[in-house]
Scaffold this motif. Sequence first.
Motif, PDB file in Angstrom:
ATOM      1  N   GLN A 168      31.282 -14.604  15.575  1.00 39.85           N
ATOM      2  CA  GLN A 168      31.635 -15.554  14.513  1.00 39.85           C
ATOM      3  C   GLN A 168      32.489 -14.880  13.444  1.00 39.85           C
ATOM      4  O   GLN A 168      33.462 -15.456  12.958  1.00 39.85           O
ATOM      5  N   VAL A 169      32.133 -13.657  13.061  1.00 43.13           N
ATOM      6  CA  VAL A 169      32.918 -12.922  12.066  1.00 43.13           C
ATOM      7  C   VAL A 169      34.323 -12.680  12.600  1.00 43.13           C
ATOM      8  O   VAL A 169      35.314 -12.871  11.884  1.00 43.13           O
ATOM      9  N   LEU A 170      34.442 -12.299  13.863  1.00 44.72           N
ATOM     10  CA  LEU A 170      35.762 -12.055  14.455  1.00 44.72           C
ATOM     11  C   LEU A 170      36.587 -13.341  14.536  1.00 44.72           C
ATOM     12  O   LEU A 170      37.803 -13.314  14.329  1.00 44.72           O
ATOM     13  N   ASP A 171      35.951 -14.475  14.807  1.00 41.60           N
ATOM     14  CA  ASP A 171      36.667 -15.759  14.830  1.00 41.60           C
ATOM     15  C   ASP A 171      37.232 -16.089  13.456  1.00 41.60           C
ATOM     16  O   ASP A 171      38.393 -16.511  13.333  1.00 41.60           O
ATOM     17  N   VAL A 172      36.443 -15.890  12.405  1.00 40.76           N
ATOM     18  CA  VAL A 172      36.921 -16.154  11.044  1.00 40.76           C
ATOM     19  C   VAL A 172      38.040 -15.177  10.696  1.00 40.76           C
ATOM     20  O   VAL A 172      39.039 -15.543  10.075  1.00 40.76           O
ATOM     21  N   PHE A 173      37.890 -13.915  11.119  1.00 39.26           N
ATOM     22  CA  PHE A 173      38.932 -12.914  10.894  1.00 39.26           C
ATOM     23  C   PHE A 173      40.230 -13.334  11.582  1.00 39.26           C
ATOM     24  O   PHE A 173      41.310 -13.252  10.990  1.00 39.26           O
ATOM     25  N   ASP A 174      40.138 -13.805  12.833  1.00 35.66           N
ATOM     26  CA  ASP A 174      41.328 -14.262  13.558  1.00 35.66           C
ATOM     27  C   ASP A 174      42.010 -15.417  12.821  1.00 35.66           C
ATOM     28  O   ASP A 174      43.235 -15.452  12.712  1.00 35.66           O
ATOM     29  N   ASP A 175      41.220 -16.357  12.318  1.00 37.43           N
ATOM     30  CA  ASP A 175      41.788 -17.482  11.547  1.00 37.43           C
ATOM     31  C   ASP A 175      42.473 -16.977  10.288  1.00 37.43           C
ATOM     32  O   ASP A 175      43.545 -17.446   9.921  1.00 37.43           O
ATOM     33  N   LEU A 176      41.872 -15.985   9.624  1.00 37.75           N
ATOM     34  CA  LEU A 176      42.461 -15.394   8.424  1.00 37.75           C
ATOM     35  C   LEU A 176      43.790 -14.730   8.755  1.00 37.75           C
ATOM     36  O   LEU A 176      44.763 -14.878   8.023  1.00 37.75           O
TER      37      LEU A 176
END
Length: 180
Positions: free
Chosen positions: A168-176
């Motif tokens: 989940q953290v990596l998904d938010v990072f990718d969106d950022l």
Amino acid sequence: MLITSSRSLPPCAMRPEVYQDEQLLCPPARHESSAEQWRDFQAKRDAAHRRCAGCEVLPECLYQAVVEVDVSGFVACTSERERQRMRRVLGIDGPLHDPTQDAPRSGGGPVDHDLVMATRRAHPDDTSRQLAERLGCSLSTVKRHLRRARETESPAPPSPVAPPTIAQVLDVFDDLEKTA
């Protein structure tokens, strides 16, 4: 004799000066910078980002910096502001462990809580480090006052929520990264 290869060390350990550059610790505001200053900042940020993005421990480092420990500066390809944004998206609003809270007090005397809060209201986009510079106090002092304000605003303990996963953290990072 045990010999460790420098290749096994993360880039931040091999070249700490890259990640401790003052511009990365306190990024300039785009609208307050000249074109040359902004290009210089972008070049430093891009160089640190490239090294960091290729690191084999990036997922764990990012997770710790977003979910577990409140760190300052450029960590895991993110600035303090970006990690704050990620925490909001992930719904992390509880206090994180602050390694500076256990450190001994230093500085020229107490800083008034109301002054810290007024400065935060006047400069809502400043990082904690930038607020500390404005106030002439330590980063840990600013964080302590901001934490106190959060605790008094919501005295009821938050309902237990499962921490986000690394995915989940990596998904938010990718969106950022896509919006950057």
